[in-house]
Design a protein around this motif. Structure first.
Motif, short mmCIF file in Angstrom:
data_model
loop_
_atom_site.label_atom_id
_atom_site.label_comp_id
_atom_site.label_asym_id
_atom_site.label_seq_id
_atom_site.Cartn_x
_atom_site.Cartn_y
_atom_site.Cartn_z
N THR A 1 11.87 4.28 -6.03
CA THR A 1 10.51 4.76 -6.27
C THR A 1 10.31 6.13 -5.63
OG1 THR A 1 9.70 2.51 -6.33
CG2 THR A 1 8.07 4.21 -5.91
N PHE B 1 3.30 2.98 -7.50
CA PHE B 1 3.30 1.54 -7.77
C PHE B 1 3.92 1.26 -9.13
CE2 PHE B 1 1.71 -2.24 -9.83
CZ PHE B 1 2.01 -3.20 -8.88
N SER C 1 0.85 -1.19 0.00
CA SER C 1 0.00 0.00 0.00
C SER C 1 0.89 1.24 0.00
CB SER C 1 -0.88 -0.02 1.26
OG SER C 1 -1.53 1.21 1.41
N PHE C 2 0.66 2.11 -0.97
CA PHE C 2 1.52 3.29 -1.09
C PHE C 2 0.94 4.46 -0.30
CE2 PHE C 2 3.02 0.34 -4.05
CZ PHE C 2 4.38 0.58 -4.15
N PHE D 1 6.83 -1.24 -9.63
CA PHE D 1 6.61 -2.48 -10.38
C PHE D 1 7.73 -2.71 -11.39
CE2 PHE D 1 5.04 -4.51 -14.25
CZ PHE D 1 4.61 -5.72 -13.75
N ALA E 1 -1.63 -1.99 -9.14
CA ALA E 1 -1.49 -1.54 -7.75
C ALA E 1 -2.53 -2.17 -6.83
CB ALA E 1 -1.64 -0.02 -7.70
#
Ligand code: PLP
Length: 433
Positions: free
Chosen positions: A430, A383, A362-363, A387, A401
């Motif tokens: 990221t 995400f 979970s971002f 990824f 996501a």
């Protein structure tokens, strides 16, 4: 790092001339993450390899079925043995009896089961059974739960609290969607209001008791218990869609995990050992309504296929062993807590959730995400970077996501430690820290 993708690109270009969007199931097309879908050619243990010979630690596990990883010897041998005696007969076979017996002997919640060929088919059949059994037509589902591409469940909420649904796909007649009422997860008020308005018309409430198709939206047990009570009070059936959670969080799935008895349970994924199998089960009184005993018709040319049954039996024979699920959970918790500690230390807006051997990235830092609308949409942007970082460094997860990941028996501590290293490095990239 440059990643080799020439072969996958070539294959994808050919596939686009054969299948809509180049795929036979939409998410595989990498639509939301961009880039070229990888064409896999081999899997072994926790690894798989694509057509360009890139190796990946696989956390997608074929979207859940491969709880023993790829090419598990007992499953492979069972498939080879069964197929060498004939791929299909269209008659009853001993393999069906064996798998049915194993499941029923180890599950307090069902005493009859019917095998079908996919999760969608299981859900579709369970809904018909609930309607046939109750003589009612409406079904309640929850926003954020996915139940396959069943017409009446490809539905989203209209306006208002407890509302009749509107279809979320073209091609579904309005009256079908209107038989479905869509509620918010973990919302006790909405549930009460819905039953006070439509209670006498509701055949069933269907829920993923562990919603895992729109992030991992872990529900309060009190909500699931209330749902059980409300269904009983109104003579509506409670359907647990355990296509993901069944045989995943325990041999008895989420029903066993929470100690809540649904009226009908649907299964898929793990039950077939990687072959196309779904199933629905319930107590005898309800299942006796199914044809040929009862008047709710349901059938399938390849239902209970002996090769698929043999694969399922071999796989579930491993799962039923003492300690299997504790071991799955412990390794997953260790993996998740290392990554969460790292993200905390670095002050990243990130948290991994897990239950059993299911996990989700979970971002956002939110401690509880229980409804679809609570998912941070901004996170999707992160995400997608994450990824592709993972892909480039040898980890494969579902390309969206909102998809969860899975740990298998063969994701041993060494493999998981390597994965932690890659994931932590990808998080730094990221968030550009
Ligand atoms: N129900 C749930 C909870 C699922 O996750 C899925 C698929 O992911 C389905 C039903 C549909 O299963 P299938 O894709 O085998 O038709």
């Amino acid at each position: 790092m440059t990643v080799k993708t020439a072969q996958s690109e070539k294959l994808f270009n050919s596939a686009k001339l054969l299948f809509p969007g180049g795929v036979n199931s939409p998410v595989r097309a990498f639509g939301s993450v961009g880039g070229t879908p990888r064409f896999m050619v081999k899997g072994d243990g926790p690894y798989m390899w694509d057509a360009d010979e890139n190796q990946y630690i696989d956390f997608c596990c074929s979207w859940g079925p491969l709880i023993l990883g790829h090419n598990f010897t007992a499953v492979k041998d069972a498939i080879v043995e069964a197929v060498s005696n004939g791929a299909s007969f269209g008659t009853p076979t001993v393999q069906e009896n064996k798998l049915g017996q194993l499941i029923i002997d180890n599950n307090r919640f069902i005493d009859r089961i019917r095998f079908v060929s996919s999760g969608t088919e299981a859900v579709m059949s369970a809904l018909r059974l609930a309607r046939g059994y109750t003589g009612r037509s409406k079904v309640v589902k929850f926003e954020g739960c996915y139940h396959g591409h069943v017409d009446s469940l490809m539905v989203k909420a209209g306006s208002g609290l407890a509302t009749l649904g509107t279809s979320s796909s073209n091609g579904i007649p309005k009256p079908f969607a209107e038989e479905t009422i869509v509620l918010n997860l973990n919302d006790s008020e909405g549930l009460k209001q819905c039953f006070s308005e439509y209670g006498n018309d509701i055949a069933a409430v269907i829920i993923e008791p562990i919603p895992a198709n729109n992030g991992l939206l872990l529900q309060d047990k009190s909500f699931l218990t209330e749902l059980r009570g409300v269904c009983s009070d109104n003579n509506s059936l409670l359907i647990f869609d355990e296509v993901i959670s069944g045989f995943r969080v325990g041999f008895e799935g989420a029903a066993g995990y929470y100690g809540i008895a649904p009226d009908i349970i649907t299964y898929g994924k793990i039950i077939g050992g990687g072959m196309p199998v779904g199933a629905y089960g319930a107590k005898k009184e309800i299942m006796d309504k199914v044809s040929p005993l009862g008047d709710v018709y349901q059938a399938g040319t390849l239902s209970g296929n002996p090769v698929a049954m043999a694969a399922g039996y071999a796989q579930l024979s491993e799962c039923v062993k003492e300690g299997f699920y504790d071991d799955q959970r412990c390794r997953t918790e260790g993996f998740v807590s290392q990554i969460n500690s790292f993200a905390d230390e670095k002050g990243l807006d990130f948290k991994m959730f897990s239950v059993g051997s299911i996990f989700w990235f979970s971002f956002s830092k939110d401690e509880k995400v229980q409804r679809a609308e609570q998912i941070n949409e901004e996170g999707v942007k992160y995400f997608n970077i994450f990824f592709h970082e993972l892909l480039a460094n040898g980890i494969y997860i579902g390309p969206s996501a909102y998809e969860v990941g899975f740990v298998s028996k063969v994701h041993n501590p060494e493999v998981l430690d390597k994965a932690v290293e890659i994931i932590c490095a990808a998080l730094l990239k990221t968030y550009k820290k």
